[in-house]
Design a protein around this motif. Structure first.
Motif, PDB file in Angstrom:
ATOM      1  N   VAL A   1      -9.559  10.485 -14.367  1.00 30.70           N
ATOM      2  CA  VAL A   1      -8.883  11.282 -12.906  1.00 30.70           C
ATOM      3  C   VAL A   1      -8.052  12.216 -13.263  1.00 30.70           C
ATOM      4  O   VAL A   1      -8.254  13.439 -13.126  1.00 30.70           O
ATOM      5  CB  VAL A   1      -7.860  10.186 -12.154  1.00 30.70           C
TER       6      VAL A   1
ATOM      7  N   LYS B   1      -4.785   2.158  -7.818  1.00 31.29           N
ATOM      8  CA  LYS B   1      -5.202   0.961  -6.999  1.00 31.29           C
ATOM      9  C   LYS B   1      -5.067  -0.543  -7.651  1.00 31.29           C
ATOM     10  O   LYS B   1      -5.531  -0.412  -8.936  1.00 31.29           O
ATOM     11  CB  LYS B   1      -6.150   1.056  -6.156  1.00 31.29           C
TER      12      LYS B   1
ATOM     13  N   THR C   1       0.871  -1.119  -0.134  1.00 27.60           N
ATOM     14  CA  THR C   1      -0.166   0.124   0.062  1.00 27.60           C
ATOM     15  C   THR C   1       1.039   1.176   0.032  1.00 27.60           C
ATOM     16  O   THR C   1       2.071   1.135   0.188  1.00 27.60           O
ATOM     17  CB  THR C   1      -0.789   0.125   1.256  1.00 27.60           C
ATOM     18  N   ALA C   2       0.319   2.267  -0.144  1.00 29.00           N
ATOM     19  CA  ALA C   2       0.962   3.420  -0.165  1.00 29.00           C
ATOM     20  C   ALA C   2       2.029   3.573   0.749  1.00 29.00           C
ATOM     21  O   ALA C   2       3.213   4.085   0.957  1.00 29.00           O
ATOM     22  CB  ALA C   2       0.255   4.708  -0.145  1.00 29.00           C
TER      23      ALA C   2
ATOM     24  N   THR D   1      -0.818   2.476 -12.004  1.00 29.34           N
ATOM     25  CA  THR D   1      -0.574   3.565 -11.089  1.00 29.34           C
ATOM     26  C   THR D   1      -1.246   4.086 -10.143  1.00 29.34           C
ATOM     27  O   THR D   1      -0.967   4.924  -9.426  1.00 29.34           O
ATOM     28  CB  THR D   1       0.185   4.928 -12.031  1.00 29.34           C
TER      29      THR D   1
ATOM     30  N   ASN E   1      -7.856  11.816  -7.392  1.00 32.87           N
ATOM     31  CA  ASN E   1      -6.856  10.792  -7.853  1.00 32.87           C
ATOM     32  C   ASN E   1      -6.992   9.422  -6.813  1.00 32.87           C
ATOM     33  O   ASN E   1      -6.606   8.381  -7.513  1.00 32.87           O
ATOM     34  CB  ASN E   1      -5.375  11.291  -7.514  1.00 32.87           C
ATOM     35  N   ASP E   2      -7.363   9.336  -5.780  1.00 37.28           N
ATOM     36  CA  ASP E   2      -7.500   8.075  -5.051  1.00 37.28           C
ATOM     37  C   ASP E   2      -8.519   7.310  -5.583  1.00 37.28           C
ATOM     38  O   ASP E   2      -8.425   6.147  -5.266  1.00 37.28           O
ATOM     39  CB  ASP E   2      -7.620   8.216  -3.662  1.00 37.28           C
TER      40      ASP E   2
ATOM     41  N   SER F   1      -9.945  -9.475 -11.277  1.00 34.81           N
ATOM     42  CA  SER F   1     -11.338  -9.531 -10.656  1.00 34.81           C
ATOM     43  C   SER F   1     -12.186 -10.858 -11.119  1.00 34.81           C
ATOM     44  O   SER F   1     -11.761 -11.220 -12.118  1.00 34.81           O
ATOM     45  CB  SER F   1     -12.246  -8.323 -11.084  1.00 34.81           C
TER      46      SER F   1
ATOM     47  N   GLN G   1      -8.437   6.256  -8.501  1.00 35.00           N
ATOM     48  CA  GLN G   1      -7.816   5.704  -9.801  1.00 35.00           C
ATOM     49  C   GLN G   1      -7.389   4.031  -9.822  1.00 35.00           C
ATOM     50  O   GLN G   1      -6.642   3.788  -8.800  1.00 35.00           O
ATOM     51  CB  GLN G   1      -6.412   6.219 -10.096  1.00 35.00           C
TER      52      GLN G   1
ATOM     53  N   LYS H   1      -7.562  -6.834 -13.748  1.00 42.32           N
ATOM     54  CA  LYS H   1      -7.823  -8.044 -14.570  1.00 42.32           C
ATOM     55  C   LYS H   1      -7.933  -9.452 -13.442  1.00 42.32           C
ATOM     56  O   LYS H   1      -8.550 -10.535 -13.862  1.00 42.32           O
ATOM     57  CB  LYS H   1      -6.811  -8.173 -15.396  1.00 42.32           C
TER      58      LYS H   1
END
Lengths: 309, 120
Positions: free
Chosen positions: A231, A247, A91-92, A245, A238-239, A272, A241, A270
């Motif tokens: 976005v 999520k 994660t970030a 680049t 942005n979050d 999912s 997205q 992909k």
């Protein structure tokens, strides 16, 4: 092998990505957790209950409050004296801390692992997920980030971890936390949502995004995502997205509305289970990966779908 | 990693950078929104893709650049060991998704959603 997992938490809750990380760590060996923060007693107790956890190291202190990498990495390095592998969710925050730990330990980090193949062998995506590399590390200590969507989440209950306090004042090394603006949303978080409805540039503007995508998402109890085009055009923050680049998501159902399906977007969704695409261009690449495709005008289809749900 | 080796603070995924005196304020893109940190200079900042417009090299500058001397050095000249300590065992193709079915209208899509248990 003894592993140390950095626990990402928010508002007294252990985040889902951490649970996936625990599963990955349990494939390597004994799982120890590190909970760092301010007032983290409840988090530590919750962490100790996660199935398969051996020990929970708790570092309490204001320095650790906002997961500043300067402070957390130093703490991790101290603990790595008696652990063989460090794992953090990709994660970030995890991606902010792990490289710092790797550098301090002088090891090569293994990023975004998808599976554990052996003691020091992992698979990870390369070239935006278009190829999967199997890598083997010869480092004495492993530093790993884990892609949350690739591992089952460990059960939140059933563990009997032992809580141990770490006495370390910590040093933020010249960094100070100023503030944060977290977008508040009643909707499920993207990375853990069961259903996601995503909108693309075809929505034309921000108002359309809100009036078309969001009602559908709310009917389905879904999280809301967006393509980079949407976005960049400023329709949503942005979050939202989803993509290489943004999520990386893997919900049960991913509904792509007005998204053509650039390879960078596909890289983020992909995995999912079921992909549903609504797009007026029947040659759009999104239809090559979609399980169910519907060609047509989203401005007609989506409101109709919303009203029928 | 560079920041850690230098023992300096870091600001990653920066979407806004402001220098004031001996510190820099960095706004970072994090999972749920934005986060702002203040770092003592020198600091290492890595950028997010929306930070700014890149400067493109102009043709006259490209021409000028061609005449500049280039010093070729190997990592060994700087005493750096670049032997990889991770071995790539194999590279394989990810499981391919195949195109599924197309439905003709919303009602048919509804039926599919119901079958999956998504719609009531």
């Amino acid at each position: 092998m003894k592993t140390l997992v950095w626990v990402e938490h928010d508002a007294g809750q252990v985040k889902d990505a951490t649970l996936a990380c625990v599963t990955a760590a349990s494939k390597l060996g004994e799982v120890h957790l590190l909970v760092a923060g301010e007032g983290v007693g409840p988090v530590a107790e919750a962490a100790a209950k996660i199935a398969g956890v051996g020990k929970v190291h708790v570092a309490e202190g204001a320095t650790y409050a906002y997961a500043l990498p300067e402070a957390v990495a130093t703490l991790v390095v101290e603990l790595m004296g008696h652990h063989d592998a460090f794992l953090a969710p990709a994660t970030a925050n995890g991606k902010n801390i792990a490289p710092r730990v790797a550098a301090l330990l002088d090891v090569m980090q293994i990023s975004e692992i998808l599976s554990v193949e052996g003691d020091a062998t992992f698979t990870r995506p390369i070239y935006a997920g278009n190829a999967i590399a199997t890598v083997k590390s010869s480092e004495a200590k492993l530093v790993i980030t884990v892609r949350g969507t690739s591992f089952e989440k460990a059960a939140r209950e059933g563990g009997t971890g032992e809580i141990e306090a770490v006495s370390s004042a910590g040093d933020a090394g010249g960094a100070t936390f100023i503030g944060q603006e977290i977008s508040k949303s009643e909707r499920p978080e993207l990375t853990s949502a069961k259903i996601i409805v995503s909108g693309g540039r075809a929505l034309q503007n921000s108002e359309n995004f809100h009036s078309i995508i969001e009602p559908l998402a709310d009917k389905l109890g879904a999280g809301v995502g967006a393509s980079r085009a949407a976005v960049d055009a400023g329709y949503v923050p942005n979050d939202y997205q989803v993509g290489q680049t943004g999520k990386i998501v893997a919900p049960e159902v991913y509904m792509a509305v007005g998204i053509s399906g650039a390879i960078q977007h596909l890289a983020g969704m992909k995995d999912s289970k079921t992909i549903i695409a609504i797009n007026k261009d029947e040659d759009a690449p999104i239809f090559q990966v979609a399980d169910i495709g519907l060609v047509g005008d989203l401005f007609k289809i989506v409101p109709e779908l919303t009203s029928k749900l | 990693m560079l920041a850690a080796l230098m023992g300096r603070p870091q600001g990653t995924f920066a979407s806004k950078v402001e220098v004031e005196g001996d510190s820099v304020t960095v706004t970072r893109e994090v999972d749920g929104g934005l986060e702002t940190v203040k770092l003592a200079i020198p600091a290492i900042v890595t950028t997010d893709l929306r930070l700014n417009e890149p400067r493109y090299a102009s043709l006259p500058n490209i021409m000028k650049a061609k005449s500049k001397p280039l010093a070729n050095k190997t990592p060994a000249d700087y005493g750096v060991d670049t032997t990889p300590r991770i071995e790539t065992v194999k590279v394989s193709e990810p499981p391919k998704r195949v195109a599924g079915i197309k439905v003709a209208d919303v009602d048919e899509l509804m039926a599919k959603l119901k079958a999956m248990g998504v719609a009531a």
